[in-house]
Design a protein around this motif. Sequence first.
Motif, PDB file in Angstrom:
ATOM      1  N   MET A   1      10.103  13.625  -7.385  1.00 56.91           N
ATOM      2  CA  MET A   1       9.045  12.611  -7.432  1.00 56.91           C
ATOM      3  C   MET A   1       8.228  12.715  -6.145  1.00 56.91           C
ATOM      4  O   MET A   1       8.287  11.872  -5.259  1.00 56.91           O
ATOM      5  CB  MET A   1       9.644  11.210  -7.606  1.00 56.91           C
ATOM      6  CG  MET A   1      10.170  10.935  -9.008  1.00 56.91           C
ATOM      7  SD  MET A   1      10.974   9.310  -9.147  1.00 56.91           S
ATOM      8  CE  MET A   1       9.613   8.201  -8.780  1.00 56.91           C
ATOM      9  N   THR A   2       7.504  13.808  -6.028  1.00 51.52           N
ATOM     10  CA  THR A   2       6.694  14.083  -4.843  1.00 51.52           C
ATOM     11  C   THR A   2       5.490  13.144  -4.814  1.00 51.52           C
ATOM     12  O   THR A   2       5.168  12.489  -5.820  1.00 51.52           O
ATOM     13  CB  THR A   2       6.211  15.536  -4.866  1.00 51.52           C
ATOM     14  OG1 THR A   2       5.333  15.693  -5.990  1.00 51.52           O
ATOM     15  CG2 THR A   2       7.381  16.509  -4.989  1.00 51.52           C
ATOM     16  N   PRO A   3       4.775  13.071  -3.696  1.00 47.22           N
ATOM     17  CA  PRO A   3       3.566  12.225  -3.658  1.00 47.22           C
ATOM     18  C   PRO A   3       2.566  12.547  -4.763  1.00 47.22           C
ATOM     19  O   PRO A   3       1.946  11.636  -5.319  1.00 47.22           O
ATOM     20  CB  PRO A   3       3.006  12.507  -2.270  1.00 47.22           C
ATOM     21  CG  PRO A   3       4.215  12.817  -1.443  1.00 47.22           C
ATOM     22  CD  PRO A   3       5.126  13.584  -2.356  1.00 47.22           C
ATOM     23  N   ALA A   4       2.401  13.829  -5.080  1.00 45.05           N
ATOM     24  CA  ALA A   4       1.455  14.194  -6.141  1.00 45.05           C
ATOM     25  C   ALA A   4       1.930  13.669  -7.500  1.00 45.05           C
ATOM     26  O   ALA A   4       1.131  13.132  -8.286  1.00 45.05           O
ATOM     27  CB  ALA A   4       1.277  15.710  -6.189  1.00 45.05           C
ATOM     28  N   ILE A   5       3.207  13.837  -7.798  1.00 48.73           N
ATOM     29  CA  ILE A   5       3.751  13.339  -9.054  1.00 48.73           C
ATOM     30  C   ILE A   5       3.639  11.820  -9.107  1.00 48.73           C
ATOM     31  O   ILE A   5       3.309  11.233 -10.146  1.00 48.73           O
ATOM     32  CB  ILE A   5       5.217  13.784  -9.227  1.00 48.73           C
ATOM     33  CG1 ILE A   5       5.300  15.305  -9.392  1.00 48.73           C
ATOM     34  CG2 ILE A   5       5.871  13.087 -10.426  1.00 48.73           C
ATOM     35  CD1 ILE A   5       4.592  15.840 -10.619  1.00 48.73           C
ATOM     36  N   CYS A   6       3.888  11.161  -7.987  1.00 44.11           N
ATOM     37  CA  CYS A   6       3.784   9.700  -7.945  1.00 44.11           C
ATOM     38  C   CYS A   6       2.346   9.242  -8.166  1.00 44.11           C
ATOM     39  O   CYS A   6       2.114   8.223  -8.831  1.00 44.11           O
ATOM     40  CB  CYS A   6       4.322   9.170  -6.621  1.00 44.11           C
ATOM     41  SG  CYS A   6       6.126   9.305  -6.461  1.00 44.11           S
ATOM     42  N   ARG A   7       1.380   9.991  -7.624  1.00 40.91           N
ATOM     43  CA  ARG A   7      -0.021   9.631  -7.861  1.00 40.91           C
ATOM     44  C   ARG A   7      -0.352   9.738  -9.346  1.00 40.91           C
ATOM     45  O   ARG A   7      -1.040   8.876  -9.908  1.00 40.91           O
ATOM     46  CB  ARG A   7      -0.947  10.527  -7.035  1.00 40.91           C
ATOM     47  CG  ARG A   7      -1.003  10.177  -5.557  1.00 40.91           C
ATOM     48  CD  ARG A   7      -2.175  10.867  -4.868  1.00 40.91           C
ATOM     49  NE  ARG A   7      -2.048  12.321  -4.876  1.00 40.91           N
ATOM     50  CZ  ARG A   7      -1.388  13.015  -3.940  1.00 40.91           C
ATOM     51  NH1 ARG A   7      -0.797  12.389  -2.938  1.00 40.91           N
ATOM     52  NH2 ARG A   7      -1.354  14.330  -4.003  1.00 40.91           N
TER      53      ARG A   7
ATOM     54  N   ARG B   1       7.230   5.979  -1.727  1.00 43.73           N
ATOM     55  CA  ARG B   1       8.287   5.519  -0.837  1.00 43.73           C
ATOM     56  C   ARG B   1       9.549   5.174  -1.621  1.00 43.73           C
ATOM     57  O   ARG B   1      10.671   5.441  -1.184  1.00 43.73           O
ATOM     58  CB  ARG B   1       7.808   4.303  -0.048  1.00 43.73           C
ATOM     59  CG  ARG B   1       8.710   3.968   1.149  1.00 43.73           C
ATOM     60  CD  ARG B   1       8.294   2.674   1.818  1.00 43.73           C
ATOM     61  NE  ARG B   1       6.854   2.654   2.112  1.00 43.73           N
ATOM     62  CZ  ARG B   1       6.200   1.556   2.450  1.00 43.73           C
ATOM     63  NH1 ARG B   1       6.835   0.384   2.511  1.00 43.73           N
ATOM     64  NH2 ARG B   1       4.912   1.622   2.717  1.00 43.73           N
ATOM     65  N   MET B   2       9.375   4.597  -2.795  1.00 39.81           N
ATOM     66  CA  MET B   2      10.532   4.292  -3.636  1.00 39.81           C
ATOM     67  C   MET B   2      11.217   5.565  -4.112  1.00 39.81           C
ATOM     68  O   MET B   2      12.433   5.598  -4.295  1.00 39.81           O
ATOM     69  CB  MET B   2      10.102   3.437  -4.828  1.00 39.81           C
ATOM     70  CG  MET B   2       9.599   2.051  -4.467  1.00 39.81           C
ATOM     71  SD  MET B   2       9.253   1.042  -5.921  1.00 39.81           S
ATOM     72  CE  MET B   2      10.922   0.725  -6.491  1.00 39.81           C
ATOM     73  N   ALA B   3      10.437   6.623  -4.323  1.00 40.12           N
ATOM     74  CA  ALA B   3      11.016   7.889  -4.756  1.00 40.12           C
ATOM     75  C   ALA B   3      12.014   8.408  -3.733  1.00 40.12           C
ATOM     76  O   ALA B   3      13.086   8.917  -4.091  1.00 40.12           O
ATOM     77  CB  ALA B   3       9.922   8.918  -4.988  1.00 40.12           C
ATOM     78  N   ALA B   4      11.686   8.279  -2.448  1.00 43.27           N
ATOM     79  CA  ALA B   4      12.616   8.711  -1.402  1.00 43.27           C
ATOM     80  C   ALA B   4      13.892   7.892  -1.437  1.00 43.27           C
ATOM     81  O   ALA B   4      15.003   8.426  -1.256  1.00 43.27           O
ATOM     82  CB  ALA B   4      11.944   8.601  -0.039  1.00 43.27           C
ATOM     83  N   ALA B   5      13.766   6.587  -1.687  1.00 50.53           N
ATOM     84  CA  ALA B   5      14.952   5.731  -1.764  1.00 50.53           C
ATOM     85  C   ALA B   5      15.791   6.082  -2.982  1.00 50.53           C
ATOM     86  O   ALA B   5      17.032   6.079  -2.918  1.00 50.53           O
ATOM     87  CB  ALA B   5      14.527   4.267  -1.811  1.00 50.53           C
TER      88      ALA B   5
ATOM     89  N   GLN C   1      19.796   7.632  -3.229  1.00 52.56           N
ATOM     90  CA  GLN C   1      20.887   7.017  -3.993  1.00 52.56           C
ATOM     91  C   GLN C   1      21.766   8.052  -4.676  1.00 52.56           C
ATOM     92  O   GLN C   1      22.917   7.785  -4.976  1.00 52.56           O
ATOM     93  CB  GLN C   1      20.321   6.058  -5.044  1.00 52.56           C
ATOM     94  CG  GLN C   1      19.842   4.728  -4.496  1.00 52.56           C
ATOM     95  CD  GLN C   1      19.500   3.755  -5.611  1.00 52.56           C
ATOM     96  OE1 GLN C   1      19.416   4.129  -6.791  1.00 52.56           O
ATOM     97  NE2 GLN C   1      19.300   2.502  -5.257  1.00 52.56           N
ATOM     98  N   GLY C   2      21.229   9.215  -4.916  1.00 52.93           N
ATOM     99  CA  GLY C   2      22.011  10.248  -5.586  1.00 52.93           C
ATOM    100  C   GLY C   2      21.148  11.014  -6.571  1.00 52.93           C
ATOM    101  O   GLY C   2      20.066  10.560  -6.960  1.00 52.93           O
ATOM    102  N   PRO C   3      21.600  12.176  -6.997  1.00 48.68           N
ATOM    103  CA  PRO C   3      20.796  13.015  -7.895  1.00 48.68           C
ATOM    104  C   PRO C   3      20.687  12.424  -9.296  1.00 48.68           C
ATOM    105  O   PRO C   3      21.572  11.723  -9.777  1.00 48.68           O
ATOM    106  CB  PRO C   3      21.570  14.342  -7.910  1.00 48.68           C
ATOM    107  CG  PRO C   3      22.981  13.959  -7.594  1.00 48.68           C
ATOM    108  CD  PRO C   3      22.885  12.806  -6.640  1.00 48.68           C
ATOM    109  N   ALA C   4      19.577  12.732  -9.929  1.00 52.82           N
ATOM    110  CA  ALA C   4      19.353  12.405 -11.329  1.00 52.82           C
ATOM    111  C   ALA C   4      18.963  13.707 -12.012  1.00 52.82           C
ATOM    112  O   ALA C   4      17.801  14.118 -11.944  1.00 52.82           O
ATOM    113  CB  ALA C   4      18.248  11.363 -11.472  1.00 52.82           C
TER     114      ALA C   4
END
Length: 349
Positions: free
Chosen positions: A217-223, A263-267, A271-274
């Motif tokens: 969930m990189t910044p580009a994907i999040c955008r 920022r939530m993506a980093a959190a 938490q662990g891999p998905a």
Amino acid sequence: MRLAVLGAGAVGPAAAAIAVSRGHSVALWSPRGGGTHGIGATLRVEGIIAGTARVDVAVDVSRALWQAEAVLVSVPPHALGPVLWRVAPMLHDGVPVLLAPSHSLAPLLLDRLLASLGRQAPIGAMATPPLLAVRESPDTVRIVALREGVEIAAVPAAAAPGLAQLAADLFGLSFRPLPDAIGAALANHEAVLQAALAIGNATRIEGAEPWDMHGRMTPAICRLADRLDAERLHLAHTLGHALTPLPTALSRAHGLEEAPLARMAAALAAQGPAPGPLGLDATHLAESVTYGLALWLRLAEARGVAMPLTAAAVAVLEALWGSALVGDDLLEGLDLAQLPALMRDGHPR
């Protein structure tokens, strides 16, 4: 209360276990039989609730529905249509049916099938399942999380508060009534994230390369996800719904502080891999388009609402997958021009 649970993947047995823990009796049925194979008189439960749950495994769906006071249907979207066609003639008049989750406009399909038989029943459409669970072994299910505040709509629309209370009695959770079932169809925020991740990681998926969805969930994907979500929320607003934005939904689902999506993506990654899907034949990816984004485009077209980025995402995903992804069998026989009245009252009897 006697509950019939139709669907024996992970959510169905877990929901059965929770209902049993609250003093209800449950019959469990698997459409293909494999889901109940290995379950004897009791189901082992791990995770949030631990112990055993006594369930009646029904080989035949008519046996599962016998004396049922409520019905819970929890099957994948590609199986929901065939299951509803199969069970509709066996549903008893007036017995409420909960779809957990509902996909597309499935409540209207079931309502139409019941109307053709001269029957009626309140049909609940949950936007998401009320829990997260995994099947550890044939007779063991692990309940990972319980979801509070799950949105639930109904056909007819006025039945939503009563069905929210029914679900609360069954599972001990709070449910939030929605004005109509379109809200439940638009509340599937996961389809937005699945589409954005699939576009950005198509070669990893095609090459069956192990990958972590949270880590990608990189910044580009999040955008991209944010902009797709904005179109979903705009359509919902146009149709009279105020739905939960993607970051808020992720915050509630994962117990995170709400923040900008990147920022939530980093959190989430911390938490662990998905694990991401491996192979373009991963069913749930196509279903996110068919019963999510493509459905929203149909609703938008009927209302004259533009969703250019969503339309582009569907076109790109169809090109990448090399196949049409817009064939929604749950809309069979539905006249979108009559949608407001059907949502409110159901099909004429």
